[in-house]
Design a protein around this motif. Structure first.
Motif, short mmCIF file in Angstrom:
data_model
loop_
_atom_site.label_atom_id
_atom_site.label_comp_id
_atom_site.label_asym_id
_atom_site.label_seq_id
_atom_site.Cartn_x
_atom_site.Cartn_y
_atom_site.Cartn_z
N ASP A 23 0.85 -1.23 0.13
CA ASP A 23 0.09 -0.12 -0.26
C ASP A 23 0.69 1.38 0.03
OD1 ASP A 23 -2.57 -1.43 2.27
OD2 ASP A 23 -2.19 -1.44 0.10
N SER A 24 2.29 1.26 0.13
CA SER A 24 3.12 2.25 -0.02
C SER A 24 4.21 2.15 -0.57
CB SER A 24 3.48 2.47 1.76
OG SER A 24 4.49 3.49 1.79
N ARG A 25 4.09 3.26 -1.49
CA ARG A 25 5.35 3.47 -2.51
C ARG A 25 6.91 3.68 -1.69
NH1 ARG A 25 2.42 6.52 -7.21
NH2 ARG A 25 1.02 5.04 -7.82
N TRP A 26 6.61 4.08 -0.47
CA TRP A 26 7.74 4.71 0.33
C TRP A 26 8.36 3.53 1.06
CZ3 TRP A 26 8.99 9.54 -0.33
CH2 TRP A 26 8.11 10.46 -0.86
N TRP A 27 8.02 2.04 0.73
CA TRP A 27 8.62 1.07 1.04
C TRP A 27 9.07 0.09 0.00
CZ3 TRP A 27 9.39 -1.10 6.02
CH2 TRP A 27 8.90 0.05 7.24
N GLY A 28 10.23 -0.34 0.05
CA GLY A 28 10.46 -1.29 -1.06
C GLY A 28 9.93 -2.76 -0.98
N GLN A 29 10.39 -3.73 -2.20
CA GLN A 29 9.52 -4.81 -2.03
C GLN A 29 10.23 -5.86 -1.07
OE1 GLN A 29 11.86 -3.82 -4.14
NE2 GLN A 29 13.18 -5.54 -4.48
N GLY A 30 11.55 -5.69 -0.63
CA GLY A 30 12.19 -6.39 0.25
C GLY A 30 13.33 -7.48 -0.54
N THR A 31 14.26 -7.76 0.57
CA THR A 31 15.20 -8.49 -0.27
C THR A 31 15.73 -9.78 0.78
OG1 THR A 31 17.52 -8.74 -1.31
CG2 THR A 31 17.16 -7.16 0.35
N GLN A 32 15.81 -10.94 0.49
CA GLN A 32 15.79 -12.09 1.32
C GLN A 32 17.37 -11.98 1.87
OE1 GLN A 32 13.55 -14.36 2.73
NE2 GLN A 32 15.29 -14.79 4.09
#
Length: 122
Positions: free
Chosen positions: A108-117
């Motif tokens: 819901d927020s473009r101010w967060w990345g998608q994450g990296t494992q």
């Protein structure tokens, strides 16, 4: 359009190092405070480190002395150098330009990345 793209995750053995990168676009990076959170399945979204626009840094206690956050304003990129990795560092790491509240994994927020494992094996 605001966008944060993380990279640099992977699988390593205990004691090794990884550097995460987060490249930002769509906002004035130089004026922004940035941070890294992490979350494992079933666990809370934990603040790992932050860096303010003036270069001031914060680290959660468990990573002090092992992790280093930095930014390169010319590249609109924030880094998290992770040394002496431990199995308990295994998590999905998220970059954010919104430090108001933890929102790991949000769509819901473009101010967060998608994450990296990041996976650390013993």
């Amino acid at each position: 359009e605001v966008q944060l793209v993380e990279s640099g995750g992977g699988s390593v053995q205990t004691g090794r190092s990884l550097t995460l990168s987060c490249t930002a676009s769509g906002f004035t990076f130089d004026d922004s405070d940035m941070g890294w959170y992490r979350q494992a399945p079933g666990n809370e979204c934990e603040l790992v480190s932050t860096i303010s626009s003036d270069g001031s840094t914060y680290y959660t206690e468990s990573v002090k002395g092992r992790f280093t956050i930095s930014h390169d304003n010319a590249k609109n990129t924030v880094y998290l150098q992770m040394n002496s990795l431990k199995p308990e560092d295994t998590d999905v790491y998220y970059c954010t330009a919104d430090l108001s509240r933890p929102r790991c994994g949000t769509s819901d927020s473009r101010w967060w990345g998608q994450g990296t494992q990041v996976t650390v094996s013993s």
